[in-house]
Scaffold this motif. Structure first.
Motif, PDB file in Angstrom:
ATOM      1  N   ASP A  64       0.833  -1.196   0.000  1.00  0.00           N
ATOM      2  CA  ASP A  64       0.000   0.000   0.000  1.00  0.00           C
ATOM      3  C   ASP A  64       0.874   1.255   0.000  1.00  0.00           C
ATOM      4  OD1 ASP A  64      -1.793   2.167   0.946  1.00  0.00           O
ATOM      5  OD2 ASP A  64      -3.216   0.533   1.169  1.00  0.00           O
ATOM      6  N   SER A  65       0.539   2.230  -0.840  1.00  0.00           N
ATOM      7  CA  SER A  65       1.337   3.455  -0.935  1.00  0.00           C
ATOM      8  C   SER A  65       1.302   4.273   0.347  1.00  0.00           C
ATOM      9  CB  SER A  65       0.850   4.313  -2.107  1.00  0.00           C
ATOM     10  OG  SER A  65      -0.496   4.711  -1.904  1.00  0.00           O
ATOM     11  N   TRP A  66       0.309   4.038   1.213  1.00  0.00           N
ATOM     12  CA  TRP A  66       0.246   4.747   2.492  1.00  0.00           C
ATOM     13  C   TRP A  66       1.286   4.222   3.470  1.00  0.00           C
ATOM     14  CZ3 TRP A  66      -1.923   9.121   3.918  1.00  0.00           C
ATOM     15  CH2 TRP A  66      -2.093   9.402   5.275  1.00  0.00           C
ATOM     16  N   GLY A  67       1.707   2.999   3.247  1.00  0.00           N
ATOM     17  CA  GLY A  67       2.652   2.347   4.137  1.00  0.00           C
ATOM     18  C   GLY A  67       2.015   1.194   4.878  1.00  0.00           C
ATOM     19  N   GLY A  68       2.843   0.243   5.270  1.00  0.00           N
ATOM     20  CA  GLY A  68       2.367  -0.907   6.007  1.00  0.00           C
ATOM     21  C   GLY A  68       2.826  -2.199   5.372  1.00  0.00           C
ATOM     22  N   SER A  69       2.375  -3.309   5.935  1.00  0.00           N
ATOM     23  CA  SER A  69       2.817  -4.615   5.485  1.00  0.00           C
ATOM     24  C   SER A  69       1.994  -5.106   4.304  1.00  0.00           C
ATOM     25  CB  SER A  69       2.719  -5.628   6.636  1.00  0.00           C
ATOM     26  OG  SER A  69       1.354  -5.917   6.917  1.00  0.00           O
ATOM     27  N   HIS A  70       2.447  -6.208   3.737  1.00  0.00           N
ATOM     28  CA  HIS A  70       1.736  -6.824   2.617  1.00  0.00           C
ATOM     29  C   HIS A  70       0.321  -7.240   3.010  1.00  0.00           C
ATOM     30  CE1 HIS A  70       3.306 -10.076   5.046  1.00  0.00           C
ATOM     31  NE2 HIS A  70       2.390 -10.865   4.518  1.00  0.00           N
ATOM     32  N   GLU A  71       0.085  -7.408   4.303  1.00  0.00           N
ATOM     33  CA  GLU A  71      -1.232  -7.840   4.774  1.00  0.00           C
ATOM     34  C   GLU A  71      -2.281  -6.740   4.664  1.00  0.00           C
ATOM     35  OE1 GLU A  71       0.036  -8.734   8.647  1.00  0.00           O
ATOM     36  OE2 GLU A  71       0.729 -10.759   8.185  1.00  0.00           O
ATOM     37  N   TRP A  72      -1.836  -5.492   4.405  1.00  0.00           N
ATOM     38  CA  TRP A  72      -2.753  -4.356   4.395  1.00  0.00           C
ATOM     39  C   TRP A  72      -2.854  -3.743   3.010  1.00  0.00           C
ATOM     40  CZ3 TRP A  72      -5.838  -2.945   8.395  1.00  0.00           C
ATOM     41  CH2 TRP A  72      -5.582  -3.568   9.622  1.00  0.00           C
ATOM     42  N   ARG A  73      -2.840  -4.559   1.997  1.00  0.00           N
ATOM     43  CA  ARG A  73      -2.929  -4.065   0.623  1.00  0.00           C
ATOM     44  C   ARG A  73      -4.213  -3.246   0.432  1.00  0.00           C
ATOM     45  NH1 ARG A  73      -3.532  -7.780  -4.802  1.00  0.00           N
ATOM     46  NH2 ARG A  73      -2.576  -6.340  -6.277  1.00  0.00           N
ATOM     47  N   TYR A  74      -4.057  -2.049  -0.089  1.00  0.00           N
ATOM     48  CA  TYR A  74      -5.152  -1.127  -0.396  1.00  0.00           C
ATOM     49  C   TYR A  74      -5.943  -0.704   0.849  1.00  0.00           C
ATOM     50  CZ  TYR A  74      -4.153  -3.097  -4.981  1.00  0.00           C
ATOM     51  OH  TYR A  74      -3.518  -3.542  -6.109  1.00  0.00           O
ATOM     52  N   SER A  76      -5.550   1.814   2.675  1.00  0.00           N
ATOM     53  CA  SER A  76      -5.757   3.257   2.724  1.00  0.00           C
ATOM     54  C   SER A  76      -6.762   3.731   1.676  1.00  0.00           C
ATOM     55  CB  SER A  76      -4.424   3.978   2.498  1.00  0.00           C
ATOM     56  OG  SER A  76      -3.972   3.781   1.169  1.00  0.00           O
ATOM     57  N   HIS A  77      -7.161   2.858   0.769  1.00  0.00           N
ATOM     58  CA  HIS A  77      -8.093   3.196  -0.316  1.00  0.00           C
ATOM     59  C   HIS A  77      -7.503   4.240  -1.267  1.00  0.00           C
ATOM     60  CE1 HIS A  77     -11.013   0.838   1.858  1.00  0.00           C
ATOM     61  NE2 HIS A  77     -10.884   1.606   2.909  1.00  0.00           N
ATOM     62  N   ARG A  78      -6.182   4.360  -1.276  1.00  0.00           N
ATOM     63  CA  ARG A  78      -5.539   5.248  -2.240  1.00  0.00           C
ATOM     64  C   ARG A  78      -5.308   4.486  -3.536  1.00  0.00           C
ATOM     65  NH1 ARG A  78      -0.209   7.778   0.142  1.00  0.00           N
ATOM     66  NH2 ARG A  78      -0.341   8.975  -1.791  1.00  0.00           N
ATOM     67  N   ALA A  79      -5.547   5.163  -4.648  1.00  0.00           N
ATOM     68  CA  ALA A  79      -5.267   4.542  -5.940  1.00  0.00           C
ATOM     69  C   ALA A  79      -3.750   4.456  -6.137  1.00  0.00           C
ATOM     70  CB  ALA A  79      -5.888   5.364  -7.055  1.00  0.00           C
ATOM     71  N   LYS A  80      -3.330   3.460  -6.890  1.00  0.00           N
ATOM     72  CA  LYS A  80      -1.920   3.379  -7.233  1.00  0.00           C
ATOM     73  C   LYS A  80      -1.504   4.604  -8.022  1.00  0.00           C
ATOM     74  CE  LYS A  80      -0.549  -1.481  -7.543  1.00  0.00           C
ATOM     75  NZ  LYS A  80      -0.090  -2.519  -8.489  1.00  0.00           N
ATOM     76  N   SER A  81      -0.244   5.006  -7.858  1.00  0.00           N
ATOM     77  CA  SER A  81       0.291   6.091  -8.669  1.00  0.00           C
ATOM     78  C   SER A  81       0.404   5.609 -10.116  1.00  0.00           C
ATOM     79  CB  SER A  81       1.662   6.515  -8.153  1.00  0.00           C
ATOM     80  OG  SER A  81       2.613   5.479  -8.356  1.00  0.00           O
ATOM     81  N   VAL A  82       0.478   6.560 -11.036  1.00  0.00           N
ATOM     82  CA  VAL A  82       0.568   6.203 -12.452  1.00  0.00           C
ATOM     83  C   VAL A  82       1.844   5.416 -12.727  1.00  0.00           C
ATOM     84  CG1 VAL A  82       1.659   8.402 -13.091  1.00  0.00           C
ATOM     85  CG2 VAL A  82       0.398   7.109 -14.814  1.00  0.00           C
ATOM     86  N   LEU A  83       2.915   5.716 -11.990  1.00  0.00           N
ATOM     87  CA  LEU A  83       4.151   4.953 -12.162  1.00  0.00           C
ATOM     88  C   LEU A  83       4.037   3.593 -11.491  1.00  0.00           C
ATOM     89  CD1 LEU A  83       7.069   4.682 -13.091  1.00  0.00           C
ATOM     90  CD2 LEU A  83       7.791   5.959 -11.051  1.00  0.00           C
ATOM     91  N   GLY A  84       3.449   3.555 -10.293  1.00  0.00           N
ATOM     92  CA  GLY A  84       3.306   2.286  -9.587  1.00  0.00           C
ATOM     93  C   GLY A  84       2.505   1.267 -10.367  1.00  0.00           C
ATOM     94  N   GLU A  85       1.519   1.740 -11.130  1.00  0.00           N
ATOM     95  CA  GLU A  85       0.708   0.827 -11.939  1.00  0.00           C
ATOM     96  C   GLU A  85       1.519   0.145 -13.028  1.00  0.00           C
ATOM     97  OE1 GLU A  85      -2.416   3.239 -13.456  1.00  0.00           O
ATOM     98  OE2 GLU A  85      -3.778   2.791 -11.793  1.00  0.00           O
ATOM     99  N   ARG A  86       2.609   0.783 -13.442  1.00  0.00           N
ATOM    100  CA  ARG A  86       3.343   0.277 -14.609  1.00  0.00           C
ATOM    101  C   ARG A  86       4.671  -0.373 -14.243  1.00  0.00           C
ATOM    102  NH1 ARG A  86       2.085   4.739 -19.337  1.00  0.00           N
ATOM    103  NH2 ARG A  86       0.084   5.433 -18.501  1.00  0.00           N
ATOM    104  N   ILE A  87       5.005  -0.390 -12.952  1.00  0.00           N
ATOM    105  CA  ILE A  87       6.239  -1.044 -12.527  1.00  0.00           C
ATOM    106  C   ILE A  87       6.125  -2.548 -12.724  1.00  0.00           C
ATOM    107  CG2 ILE A  87       7.588  -1.697 -10.481  1.00  0.00           C
ATOM    108  CD1 ILE A  87       8.424   0.982 -11.314  1.00  0.00           C
ATOM    109  N   ARG A  88       7.176  -3.128 -13.274  1.00  0.00           N
ATOM    110  CA  ARG A  88       7.277  -4.574 -13.399  1.00  0.00           C
ATOM    111  C   ARG A  88       8.658  -5.004 -12.893  1.00  0.00           C
ATOM    112  NH1 ARG A  88       2.866  -3.342 -14.034  1.00  0.00           N
ATOM    113  NH2 ARG A  88       1.383  -3.893 -15.673  1.00  0.00           N
ATOM    114  N   PHE A  89       8.756  -6.271 -12.502  1.00  0.00           N
ATOM    115  CA  PHE A  89      10.005  -6.777 -11.954  1.00  0.00           C
ATOM    116  C   PHE A  89      10.491  -8.003 -12.718  1.00  0.00           C
ATOM    117  CE2 PHE A  89       7.985  -4.862  -8.151  1.00  0.00           C
ATOM    118  CZ  PHE A  89       8.994  -3.969  -7.795  1.00  0.00           C
ATOM    119  N   ASP A  90      11.810  -8.078 -12.909  1.00  0.00           N
ATOM    120  CA  ASP A  90      12.468  -9.349 -13.173  1.00  0.00           C
ATOM    121  C   ASP A  90      12.857  -9.877 -11.797  1.00  0.00           C
ATOM    122  OD1 ASP A  90      12.286  -9.063 -15.917  1.00  0.00           O
ATOM    123  OD2 ASP A  90      14.238  -8.065 -16.068  1.00  0.00           O
ATOM    124  N   ALA A  91      12.361 -11.054 -11.442  1.00  0.00           N
ATOM    125  CA  ALA A  91      12.522 -11.541 -10.079  1.00  0.00           C
ATOM    126  C   ALA A  91      13.334 -12.828 -10.044  1.00  0.00           C
ATOM    127  CB  ALA A  91      11.155 -11.773  -9.438  1.00  0.00           C
TER     128      ALA A  91
END
Length: 235
Positions: A64-74, A76-91
């Motif tokens: 979540d862009s507001w901060g916190g652990s993976h257990e608290w996804r979304y 804060s009810h904030r929409a993803k940033s335009v950059l965050g929506e397009r980030i991809r990873f080679d993992a």
């Protein structure tokens, strides 16, 4: 390692708009950002884009862009940033498992501006502690398992000795298989042995050594002779 490279793509109609106009974001589009060590520090002046970048990396991992652990996804009810929506990873293999299954994902996003609210949501009762102790509570109680930990200026609330405690915790965390990406202004934090340091600015992004960082040079000069700096800002 959990993630080995971050990248993003953008259409030509967006190219001149924020955040695509920020030099470090432009470089992310052209070259991506490789992670070569368990701890990566992003260092740069205010406005250089490092916080924009770490927030997008956290969002790309599902934090979540507001901060916190993976257990608290979304939470804060904030929409993803335009950059965050397009980030991809080679993992790496562990990272692919985390990205492929929400139940397997581990991580935390700690940002200075919202840390106390996020920690309260996580049940850490930050009001019962000082600001710095609230930050350290997250490191002691939430930064435990192998996962991706994204930090935005964690030194903001910490004293010198608390920053040293944080370094020790980050070292133990990464030895246990975690990965850390941290935006910071701290010459103390960036001195962590083995860390990868990426300097962000008008040039985009470039890897550098701790001793060659502009912030290290300025702190060294300031502590040696404060008047050399103060004469420019004091009447």
């Amino acid at each position: 390692m959990i993630v080995e490279r971050a990248y993003a793509h953008v259409g030509p109609h967006d190219a001149g708009e924020w955040p695509w106009s920020v030099p470090c974001v432009r470089q992310l589009l052209h070259d991506g950002l490789r992670f070569t060590a368990p701890v990566t520090f992003l260092v740069g002046e205010n406005g250089s884009g490092k916080s924009t970048l770490v927030e997008a990396l956290a969002e790309g991992f599902g934090l979540d862009s507001w901060g916190g652990s993976h257990e608290w996804r979304y939470a804060s009810h904030r929409a993803k940033s335009v950059l965050g929506e397009r980030i991809r990873f080679d993992a790496a293999p562990r990272g692919r498992r985390m990205l492929g299954s929400w139940s397997a994902r581990q991580g935390f996003f700690l940002r200075a501006e919202t840390a106390l609210d996020a920690l309260g949501r996580e049940g850490l009762a930050p009001d019962a502690r000082s600001h710095g102790e609230g930050f350290l509570a997250a490191f002691r109680d939430k930064f435990l398992r192998p996962g991706l930990y994204v930090l935005d200026e964690p030194e903001a609330a910490l004293s010198f000795s608390s920053c040293l405690e944080l370094l020790g915790h980050l070292d133990r965390l990464t030895r246990n298989g975690a990965q850390v990406i941290c935006a910071t202004h701290s010459p103390l934090l960036t001195a962590l042995p083995g860390a990868d340091i990426v300097e962000v600015g008008d040039h985009g992004m470039r890897r550098t050594a701790w001793r060659d960082l502009a912030l290290v040079d300025h702190w060294r000069r300031y502590l040696a002779e404060p008047r050399a700096y103060l004469r420019h800002v004091l009447d």
